[in-house]
Design an enzyme around this catalytic site. Structure first.
Site, PDB file in Angstrom:
ATOM      1  N   LYS A 226       2.630  10.783   4.790  1.00  0.00           N
ATOM      2  CA  LYS A 226       3.532  10.405   3.705  1.00  0.00           C
ATOM      3  C   LYS A 226       4.023  11.654   2.971  1.00  0.00           C
ATOM      4  CE  LYS A 226       1.421   5.921   3.418  1.00  0.00           C
ATOM      5  NZ  LYS A 226       0.296   5.124   2.954  1.00  0.00           N
TER       6      LYS A 226
ATOM      7  N   ASP B  39       5.320  -0.050  -2.282  1.00  0.00           N
ATOM      8  CA  ASP B  39       4.675  -0.790  -1.192  1.00  0.00           C
ATOM      9  C   ASP B  39       5.123  -2.254  -1.171  1.00  0.00           C
ATOM     10  OD1 ASP B  39       2.944   0.369   0.662  1.00  0.00           O
ATOM     11  OD2 ASP B  39       1.360   0.649  -0.828  1.00  0.00           O
TER      12      ASP B  39
ATOM     13  N   GLN C 157      -3.352   3.870  -1.798  1.00  0.00           N
ATOM     14  CA  GLN C 157      -3.708   3.754  -0.378  1.00  0.00           C
ATOM     15  C   GLN C 157      -4.852   2.754  -0.208  1.00  0.00           C
ATOM     16  OE1 GLN C 157      -2.055   5.162   2.229  1.00  0.00           O
ATOM     17  NE2 GLN C 157      -3.450   4.089   3.612  1.00  0.00           N
TER      18      GLN C 157
HETATM   19  N1  GUN Z   1      -3.122   0.841   4.357  1.00  0.00           N
HETATM   20  C1  GUN Z   1      -2.636   0.473   5.573  1.00  0.00           C
HETATM   21  N2  GUN Z   1      -1.322   0.238   5.499  1.00  0.00           N
HETATM   22  C2  GUN Z   1      -0.956   0.457   4.217  1.00  0.00           C
HETATM   23  C3  GUN Z   1       0.283   0.378   3.531  1.00  0.00           C
HETATM   24  O1  GUN Z   1       1.349   0.039   4.077  1.00  0.00           O
HETATM   25  N3  GUN Z   1       0.237   0.695   2.218  1.00  0.00           N
HETATM   26  C4  GUN Z   1      -0.906   1.044   1.586  1.00  0.00           C
HETATM   27  N4  GUN Z   1      -0.855   1.305   0.294  1.00  0.00           N
HETATM   28  N5  GUN Z   1      -2.067   1.126   2.194  1.00  0.00           N
HETATM   29  C5  GUN Z   1      -2.088   0.834   3.507  1.00  0.00           C
END
Ligand code: GUN
Length: 283
Positions: free
Chosen positions: A53, A120, A97
């Protein structure tokens, strides 16, 4: 039949190019889009996602901030960090996350993020927008999967779509997006009886299970579009849920892993962050 490949590298590059241009336009107006990622503990898979990211932000000219919190962080400390980022004018997007360590309440934490900074799309307000088909933030992985589906140029309306998995992150929002495209949608899960009977009817099959080799050739309708959301590790190698070699003999289109949906998730996160930054200009 040999399936055509839906290449996540190529498709995500298109999105990133658009994002880069929009970032430049925002910078000309004095706004640098900023994404903050909160990482609690040191889950190795999460570390990799968070690094990717940050790389995506760098490539597209955005500000990236990672807030690293100790495994033993309390709910109060976590929510305090979220609230500080809510107030921070440099930050347009906040991502916590997942998964969080077990002692923390994920839903309570996500509810603290300002809906307009929830890149998200996990906040209840954004989930509600998706459910009702009104404008909100759409979760990145299903949004990326839909972009891949649309890139086939096929008319999705009226198609039988089967989603395997019912998570809040992928399965449920994916089903909503497919409904919006006028697909007939079936959501299968671990308690589904005779899964293959459902999947064999699917013109569009989306697998978000998290088990390597779960979807086999006999489960797939000839010519189907197969979207593999799984990211699994077998003997140190990354693979999806779909047995790529055998399924590509029968599917019409297929996404590889790696180089498929994962790349789209990051691209859509960047796109959602630029959306959030652009919204601040309108205020
Ligand atoms: N963990 C696995 N996929 C994701 C996602 O798309 N967003 C977040 N915040 N955590 C994750």
């Amino acid at each position: 039949m040999t399936a055509r490949i839906l290449d996540g590298k190529v498709l995500s590059a298109q999105i990133k190019d658009e994002v880069t241009a929009r970032v430049e336009a925002l910078k000309a107006k004095g706004v640098i889009p900023g994404l903050a990622v909160i990482l609690v503990g040191n889950n190795p898979a999460s570390e990799i996602y968070v690094r990717n990211k940050g790389k995506g932000c760098e490539e597209t000219g955005m500000l990236s901030r990672t807030v690293r919190l100790d495994e033993a962080t309390t709910q109060e400390e976590l929510e305090g960090q979220i609230e500080a980022l809510n107030r921070d004018p440099e930050i347009h997007g906040i991502l916590v996350q997942l998964p969080l360590p077990r002692h923390l309440d994920e839903n309570a934490a996500l509810a603290k993020i300002l809906p307009e900074k929830d890149v998200d799309g996990f906040h209840l307000i954004n989930a509600g927008h998706l459910m009702t088909g009104t404008e909100g933030v759409v979760p990145c992985t299903p949004k990326g999967a839909l972009y891949m589906l649309r890139s086939t140029g096929e008319d999705l309306s009226g198609k039988e779509a089967v989603v395997i998995g019912r998570s809040n992150i992928v399965g449920k929002p994916m089903a909503m997006l497919l409904l919006q495209q006028n697909c007939t949608v079936t959501v299968c899960h671990s308690r589904t009886k005779d899964l293959a009977e459902h999947t064999r009817r699917a013109d569009i099959l989306v697998s978000a299970v998290g088990k390597a080799g779960f979807v086999t050739k006999d489960m797939v309708k000839p010519g189907a579009i197969v979207i593999d959301v799984g990211i699994n590790r077998v003997d140190g190698k990354v693979c999806g849920d779909v047995d790529f070699e055998s399924v590509s003999e029968t599917a019409g289109w297929i996404t590889p892993v790696p180089g498929g949906v994962g790349k789209m998730t990051i691209a859509m996160l960047l796109s959602n962050t630029v959306d959030a930054a652009e919204r601040t200009l309108g205020k």
